[in-house]
Design a protein around this motif. Sequence first.
Motif, PDB file in Angstrom:
ATOM      1  N   HIS A  77       1.050  -1.393  -0.060  1.00  0.00           N
ATOM      2  CA  HIS A  77       0.011  -0.048  -0.019  1.00  0.00           C
ATOM      3  C   HIS A  77       0.734   1.060  -0.071  1.00  0.00           C
ATOM      4  O   HIS A  77       1.630   1.545   0.780  1.00  0.00           O
ATOM      5  CB  HIS A  77      -0.862  -0.147   1.173  1.00  0.00           C
ATOM      6  CG  HIS A  77      -1.525   1.489   1.486  1.00  0.00           C
ATOM      7  ND1 HIS A  77      -2.503   1.677   0.513  1.00  0.00           N
ATOM      8  CD2 HIS A  77      -1.631   2.049   2.479  1.00  0.00           C
ATOM      9  CE1 HIS A  77      -2.985   2.967   0.992  1.00  0.00           C
ATOM     10  NE2 HIS A  77      -2.517   3.117   2.275  1.00  0.00           N
ATOM     11  N   GLY A 108      -0.249   4.607  -0.366  1.00  0.00           N
ATOM     12  CA  GLY A 108      -1.370   5.787  -0.808  1.00  0.00           C
ATOM     13  C   GLY A 108      -2.489   5.659  -1.715  1.00  0.00           C
ATOM     14  O   GLY A 108      -3.051   6.564  -2.199  1.00  0.00           O
ATOM     15  N   ALA A 109      -2.735   4.236  -1.954  1.00  0.00           N
ATOM     16  CA  ALA A 109      -3.983   3.864  -2.706  1.00  0.00           C
ATOM     17  C   ALA A 109      -5.081   4.586  -2.055  1.00  0.00           C
ATOM     18  O   ALA A 109      -5.480   4.414  -0.954  1.00  0.00           O
ATOM     19  CB  ALA A 109      -4.049   2.450  -2.732  1.00  0.00           C
ATOM     20  N   SER A 110      -6.132   5.027  -2.910  1.00  0.00           N
ATOM     21  CA  SER A 110      -7.354   5.691  -2.568  1.00  0.00           C
ATOM     22  C   SER A 110      -8.174   4.799  -1.752  1.00  0.00           C
ATOM     23  O   SER A 110      -8.213   3.454  -2.388  1.00  0.00           O
ATOM     24  CB  SER A 110      -7.955   6.364  -3.526  1.00  0.00           C
ATOM     25  OG  SER A 110      -7.144   7.388  -4.136  1.00  0.00           O
ATOM     26  N   PRO A 111      -8.926   4.970  -1.015  1.00  0.00           N
ATOM     27  CA  PRO A 111     -10.055   4.032  -0.249  1.00  0.00           C
ATOM     28  C   PRO A 111     -10.941   3.508  -1.045  1.00  0.00           C
ATOM     29  O   PRO A 111     -11.419   4.666  -1.834  1.00  0.00           O
ATOM     30  CB  PRO A 111     -10.359   4.389   1.253  1.00  0.00           C
ATOM     31  CG  PRO A 111     -10.212   6.173   0.922  1.00  0.00           C
ATOM     32  CD  PRO A 111      -8.925   6.155  -0.057  1.00  0.00           C
ATOM     33  N   SER A 112     -11.881   2.599  -1.143  1.00  0.00           N
ATOM     34  CA  SER A 112     -13.045   2.342  -1.875  1.00  0.00           C
ATOM     35  C   SER A 112     -12.793   2.109  -3.218  1.00  0.00           C
ATOM     36  O   SER A 112     -13.537   2.836  -4.099  1.00  0.00           O
ATOM     37  CB  SER A 112     -14.096   3.172  -1.399  1.00  0.00           C
ATOM     38  OG  SER A 112     -14.591   3.235  -0.048  1.00  0.00           O
ATOM     39  N   VAL A 113     -11.847   1.769  -3.769  1.00  0.00           N
ATOM     40  CA  VAL A 113     -11.374   1.635  -5.064  1.00  0.00           C
ATOM     41  C   VAL A 113     -11.155   0.401  -5.475  1.00  0.00           C
ATOM     42  O   VAL A 113     -10.343  -0.459  -4.721  1.00  0.00           O
ATOM     43  CB  VAL A 113     -10.174   2.474  -5.685  1.00  0.00           C
ATOM     44  CG1 VAL A 113      -9.790   2.351  -6.985  1.00  0.00           C
ATOM     45  CG2 VAL A 113     -10.766   4.055  -5.330  1.00  0.00           C
ATOM     46  N   THR A 131      -9.905  -1.589  -1.906  1.00  0.00           N
ATOM     47  CA  THR A 131      -9.384  -0.812  -0.746  1.00  0.00           C
ATOM     48  C   THR A 131     -10.616  -0.659   0.107  1.00  0.00           C
ATOM     49  O   THR A 131     -11.668  -0.171  -0.355  1.00  0.00           O
ATOM     50  CB  THR A 131      -8.323   0.039  -1.064  1.00  0.00           C
ATOM     51  OG1 THR A 131      -9.091   1.057  -1.936  1.00  0.00           O
ATOM     52  CG2 THR A 131      -7.231  -0.291  -1.876  1.00  0.00           C
ATOM     53  N   TYR A 172     -11.441   1.711   4.084  1.00  0.00           N
ATOM     54  CA  TYR A 172     -10.757   2.839   5.034  1.00  0.00           C
ATOM     55  C   TYR A 172     -10.366   1.847   6.286  1.00  0.00           C
ATOM     56  O   TYR A 172     -10.664   0.684   6.368  1.00  0.00           O
ATOM     57  CB  TYR A 172     -11.957   3.781   5.683  1.00  0.00           C
ATOM     58  CG  TYR A 172     -12.330   4.670   4.666  1.00  0.00           C
ATOM     59  CD1 TYR A 172     -11.739   5.850   4.465  1.00  0.00           C
ATOM     60  CD2 TYR A 172     -13.529   4.375   3.884  1.00  0.00           C
ATOM     61  CE1 TYR A 172     -12.065   6.761   3.549  1.00  0.00           C
ATOM     62  CE2 TYR A 172     -13.842   5.195   2.730  1.00  0.00           C
ATOM     63  CZ  TYR A 172     -13.194   6.594   2.660  1.00  0.00           C
ATOM     64  OH  TYR A 172     -13.381   7.461   1.507  1.00  0.00           O
TER      65      TYR A 172
END
Length: 229
Positions: A46, A48-53, A78, A80
Amino acid sequence: DGAAITSLLLSTSNVMETYEEANPSPNNPNALSPGQRGEWDWVLQHNGASPSVTYYFRMVKSSGTALDTYTRYPTLTTTYPTIAWDDWESVGLSGGSGWVAAWTASGDYAVTTAGTAYQGSYHLRLRRATGYAKRQVNLSGKTTALLQFWAMALSFEGAENAQLLVSSNGTTWTTVKTWAVADADGVYRYWDLDLSGYSLTSTFWIAFDANMGDVNDNFYVDYIYVVGQ
């Protein structure tokens, strides 16, 4: 990194290839014959991958050319960070972690194996017009909060229903979701509900309320998570 793997994790694989911490992989240590399936183990980190993607992954040749007839891809979605969770495998009302206190339950409720849990052996069951359960979670300082869980309704008739309610103070409640007759097919379904529009306080409550007629009318909840940041 780059070493040949020594055991297979997938039941359909039959040729051991390599463990990888970076691209590209070294030369394959074992040849693949027609009809065989090779297994490589890649580390995913991981960064810095965006959440809920949802991310899709595929292997390609070193030139970037896609492998032939490659139409199925592993995926990863991903989320939260977890704030609180419970799976009722503690066989009580104080399981999981991250909550302010245990579930407060009343009326016709049970942590039970009856009805086949979504996962594990136990889940929460509410029945008749009295089954009720609530739990407090501290959401102070959060800008985003999601409530994720599995629920199953069974044998509702007429106006019977079950509800999910939330409250920022334990006094004033808002109905977020209602399960009615059309939902009562005895199938567990996943729910991912955004709580961010409510006042995210240190005294935030989540409640499930049964409004059915008798012991044959059941509402089940399992594998509940509150996630956010």
